[in-house]
Design an enzyme around this catalytic site. Structure first.
Site, PDB file in Angstrom:
ATOM      1  N   ASP A 159       0.849  -1.202   0.000  1.00  0.00           N
ATOM      2  CA  ASP A 159       0.000   0.000   0.000  1.00  0.00           C
ATOM      3  C   ASP A 159       0.882   1.250   0.000  1.00  0.00           C
ATOM      4  OD1 ASP A 159      -2.441  -1.651   0.480  1.00  0.00           O
ATOM      5  OD2 ASP A 159      -1.392  -2.079   2.339  1.00  0.00           O
ATOM      6  N   HIS A 187      -4.760  -3.566   6.255  1.00  0.00           N
ATOM      7  CA  HIS A 187      -4.530  -3.775   4.817  1.00  0.00           C
ATOM      8  C   HIS A 187      -5.874  -4.163   4.200  1.00  0.00           C
ATOM      9  CE1 HIS A 187      -3.007  -4.957   0.973  1.00  0.00           C
ATOM     10  NE2 HIS A 187      -3.530  -6.156   1.119  1.00  0.00           N
TER      11      HIS A 187
END
Ligand SMILES: NC(=O)c1ccc[n+]([C@@H]2O[C@H](COP(=O)([O-])OP(=O)(O)OC[C@H]3O[C@@H](n4cnc5c(N)ncnc54)[C@H](O)[C@@H]3O)[C@@H](O)[C@H]2O)c1
Ligand SMILES: O=C(O)C[C@H](O)C(=O)O
Length: 328
Positions: A159, A187
């Protein structure tokens, strides 16, 4: 003499495994002064495929690769492990509810946590990649009471890397100009990619962007939903970029973050920034001498506080769900 490290990779015959193993064996995970012994853990049906990958690893004649063991037994795979990359997980299939997914993964991460507890080396470091990564890491950690809790981490580096790339393209600067971009929380689509502390050269990123609408309605959702966009485009979830992020995560943890730079890692909360203790949530960290520390003392805006709280609330719900399933 080069030191020698045992690296265990679960789900070794999967797509991320295939993108990861050659990079580990070539020295990109731990550096060119470290020899590697690979342990590949797979389910029985995929052991043959893992053997095929091992044949290819042999065929590369990597100078740092000391050996490869392949097994379907978690105890064998984690015996003496120094670095454990927990990639293999049960993906969500049609008709599966979130609870079913958590339960199926509990069946994987509980025994793996127990095996790490039973046999891992004293310096073991664990990175969970398999989804839902943060909660899978929590399950494994809860079944490894003899291993220091902070050694269990989950991956939000993909990410972070995605966010660097989106910002670099918006500002038309090289990614190397950017520092201190932070992912907070889970996440998942609730994660919070935060530009408040990010610097580009010597300027603050939010000031440079000067477009809160882009931040809220383009940047954050693009990063948070990038996994789904990759699945839509490739017909399979991200693999090489996920492997790359796993390399970055462990490399920084072991070898340290560069001066003035931070990394995003999902780590057990010590209560910092109001994140309930014990939840495995993404924070900005610095790494030195093989240890990470959560960056302290950051000023958190009201907007950021709301975003962090929403993602952390999801993590707390996941923890409750695995508790009620008796998995922790
Ligand atoms: N955290 C992240 O940023 C991130 C990014 C991409 C993918 N992922 C996740 O990583 C996981 C793996 O992705 P992939 O594309 O390699 O999947 P994949 O289906 O190609 O491979 C998974 C492998 O795990 C194996 N496996 C299943 N149960 C196992 C067990 N108990 N022990 C050992 N191996 C087992 C399977 O046999 C398979 O070979 C998925 O959960 C995916 O959602 C996470
Ligand atoms: O989003 C997914 O399901 C896949 C993976 O976690 C990703 O971020 O690419």
């Amino acid at each position: 003499m080069a030191r020698s490290v045992n690296v265990t990779v679960t789900g070794a015959a999967g797509q991320i495994g295939y993108a990861l193993l050659f990079r580990i064996a070539s020295g990109q995970l731990l550096g060119q002064d470290t020899k590697v012994r690979l342990r590949l853990l797979e389910i029985p049906q995929a052991v043959k495929a893992a053997e095929g990958t091992a044949m290819e690893l042999d065929d590369c004649a990597f100078p740092l690769l000391e050996g490869i063991d392949i097994t379907d037994d978690a105890k064998t795979a984690f015996d003496g492990v120094n670095v454990a990359l927990l990639v293999g997980a049960r993906p969500r299939t049609k008709g599966m509810e979130r609870g079913d997914l958590l339960e199926a993964n509990g069946g994987i991460f509980k025994p793996q946590g127990e095996a790490i507890n039973a046999g891992a080396a004293d310096d073991v470091r664990v990175l969970v990649v398999g989804n839902p990564a943060n909660t899978n890491a929590l399950i494994a950690q809860q079944h490894a009471p003899d291993v220091p809790a902070e050694r269990f981490t989950a991956m939000t580096r993909l990410d972070e890397n995605r966010a660097y790339s989106q910002l670099a393209s918006k500002l038309r600067v090289p990614v190397t100009e950017i520092k201190r971009l932070v992912i907070w929380g889970n996440h998942s689509a609730t994660q919070y990619p935060d530009l408040s502390h990010t610097v580009v050269g010597d300027r603050n990123a939010l000031e440079l962007v000067d477009d809160q609408d882009w931040v809220e309605n383009t940047f954050i959702p693009t990063v948070a939903k990038r996994g789904a966009a990759i699945i839509e485009a490739r017909g399979a979830s991200s693999a090489a970029s996920a492997a790359n992020a796993a390399i970055d995560h462990i490399h920084d943890w072991v070898n340290g973050t560069a001066e003035g730079q931070w990394a995003s890692m999902a780590v057990p909360s010590d209560g910092s920034y109001g994140v309930p203790e014990g939840l495995i949530s993404s924070f900005p960290v610095t790494c030195k001498d093989g240890k990470y520390e959560i960056v302290q003392g950051l000023t958190i805006s009201e907007f950021s506080r709301g975003k962090i709280a929403a993602s952390v609330a999801e993590l707390a719900e996941e923890r409750e769900a695995v508790r009620s399933l008796g998995l922790i």
